[in-house]
Design a protein around this motif. Structure first.
Motif: not given
Lengths: 427, 106
Positions: A281-283, A298-300, A306-307
């Motif tokens: 979420e902090q990239c 792809i972000q957890v 994973r989105v």
């Protein structure tokens, strides 16, 4: 800055600064947020395209229609970069990345072919995605196009007025281009493999509603159709052959079958990739140091899922998060993601991510047959909305979700009262 | 060349030389004026380019369309009589425009 009396073991050296690879919407927003947040170090944006950073969404719509010149696509005026101490390296490709302690060494290739090696303290990957190609006979013909970058759009614009167009893929880009070209008088057929357009992105009711809209515009949509060959006669495209033997006449083919994240640099650095650079979420990528933002990621999520999102909203939210991370600030909780797609005069706006098991409330207006709002509920709390030609309803839902207002189905069922009134009454 | 005067909520002002045909939103965004986001690029999709137009300048523009009017009810900062979405304020030769940026956009 380094001073002659500075003997602090190198701590007084000028900072090497932050490098952002990809001079995209996300990159430009990140640079501005860093400066607004008080970051005074060096800041370098490295972009492979020769243009000033520009907006991509209009390429399939207003720009293609001829409403704007390339200037109107520009994200920031040229002097904005120098004025804010942002070094912009356009036409420059980062070919290779190597670690150097906590920092990174990039091998850059300039437009004139010259090469340069540069060191940076911190790397942000904003490398985006490339259009997926089609691997069928004839698909290497010069009039088989994709649409991702300004130069792609220019090639497509040159084909306006050159005969029928087949769009392969009924996603947002395909449908936007189909509607725009149809509006310019072209004969357009969309070939979609699934049972309905925008299959992964919207619910079936909204998809069917927009399918009818395209029929009204005069766009043909062939569903459950598999293209097997681009038929070429002489040096021209003649048509697109489908698996059932039909040949749809075409002089130009636009392939819009999705995008593949550019992960080469991330892979060279040994970062975890899974249909994109995996970030938290902090990239932050898997090394806890490199950052990645925008279409390449792809972000957890907090729940561990994973989105992967491709949108302006995602680019901006991830840029905000990355700026906070670099500045050492807390990353604020992110509001529900949102998307839009203008297809001819039809405006689709989506907020929130739809769950397959969600319950649905449809709001329509007999006086406005082109308007349709689909609300989605999980455990009887509002989670998402798809709004067709209802921008105020969209903004009202987005703002309610951001405020933490999660009404039940019953609270929003009254079709006789405007959604913004119902939501405003709830807090 | 029209000028646009952007005043921030705390009072500081920026003056930009704009081009006729551009909007107050696009002029702000391309020049990095704080507080005007314009996320959708001016397609009436996002309501993140809300401004308060100076009363003396209201006469230079047509009143809001139904869609703009609807969206103005849902902006992050409160709507006032002078509220407009700046993507709908198209600049003309010889007309300077004064706007105040609200506290919040999204």
């Amino acid at each position: 800055m380094s001073r002659p009396d500075d003997n602090g073991g190198g701590t007084g050296d000028p900072p090497l600064g932050v490098a952002v690879v990809g001079a995209s919407h996300a990159a430009v927003h990140l640079a501005d947020r860093l400066r607004a947040g008080g970051y005074t170090g060096a800041l370098t944006l490295i972009g492979g395209e020769p243009h000033l950073p520009y907006q991509r969404p209009p390429l399939s719509k207003a720009w293609l229609k001829g409403d704007g010149s390339a200037t109107s696509l520009v994200l920031r005026a040229e002097n904005h970069y120098a004025d804010n101490g942002i070094e912009l390296l356009s036409g420059t490709v980062a070919e290779k990345a190597d670690r150097d302690g906590d920092g990174v060494i990039l091998q850059l290739r300039r437009a004139d072919g010259s090469r340069e090696t540069r060191s940076f303290d911190r790397l942000v990957l904003a490398t985006g995605a490339r259009a997926r190609r089609l691997e069928i006979p004839g698909s290497d013909h010069r009039d088989v196009l994709v649409l991702r970058e300004l130069d792609d759009a220019r090639r497509l614009a040159e084909r306006i007025g050159c005969g029928p167009v087949v769009v392969i893929g009924g996603g947002f880009i395909g449908l936007e281009v189909a509607a725009t070209l149809r509006g310019l008088g072209a004969e357009v057929t969309v070939v979609e493999a699934g049972p309905r357009p925008m299959g992964r992105a919207v619910g079936s009711g909204t998809a069917d509603f927009l399918l009818a809209a395209h029929a009204e515009m005069g766009v043909d949509i062939a569903l459950a159709a598999e293209p097997t060959e681009i038929v070429v006669a002489g040096d021209r495209i003649r048509g697109v052959r489908l698996a059932d033997g039909r040949e749809i006449p075409a002089a130009t083919v636009l392939v819009g079958v999705g995008a593949e994240p550019r992960t080469e640099l991330a892979e060279q650095l040994g970062l975890e990739c899974d249909r994109g650079v995996v970030v938290d979420e902090q990239c932050l990528a898997s090394d806890g140091r490199t950052l990645a933002i925008g279409d390449c990621t792809i972000q957890v999520s907090r729940s561990g899922g994973r989105v992967r999102l491709e949108s302006v909203d995602n680019a901006i939210e991830q840029a905000n998060a990355a700026a906070a991370t670099i500045l050492g600030h807390d990353v604020p909780q992110r509001p529900a993601p949102w998307f839009w797609s203008d297809q001819g005069s039809w405006k689709l706006q989506i907020v929130g991510l739809v769950d397959e098991n969600a319950d649905v409330v449809i709001r329509s207006d007999i006086g406005k047959p082109q308007r349709r709002v689909t609300l989605y509920f999980a455990e009887d709390a509002l989670i998402a909305a798809e709004c067709v030609n209802a921008p105020a309803d969209f903004v009202a839902v987005r703002s309610a979700l951001a405020r933490g207002v999660r009404p039940s189905r019953d609270e929003l069922a009254d079709n006789g009262v405007a959604l913004k009134k119902l939501l405003a009454a709830l807090g | 060349m029209p000028k646009v005067f952007y005043t921030q909520p705390h009072g500081s002002e920026r003056v930009i030389d704009a081009a006729a045909g551009d909007s107050v939103m696009s002029t702000a965004v391309t020049n990095g004026v704080t507080g005007i986001v314009g996320q959708c690029g001016g397609t009436l999709s996002c309501a993140t380019c809300h401004v308060y137009l100076a009363e003396d300048d209201l006469k230079y523009f047509d009143p809001p369309t139904e869609d703009e009017d609807d969206l103005l009810d849902c902006t992050a900062s409160d709507r006032e009589d002078t509220s407009r979405l700046s993507c709908q304020l198209i600049l003309r030769e010889g007309v300077d425009v004064h706007v105040t940026v609200p506290d919040e956009q999204a």
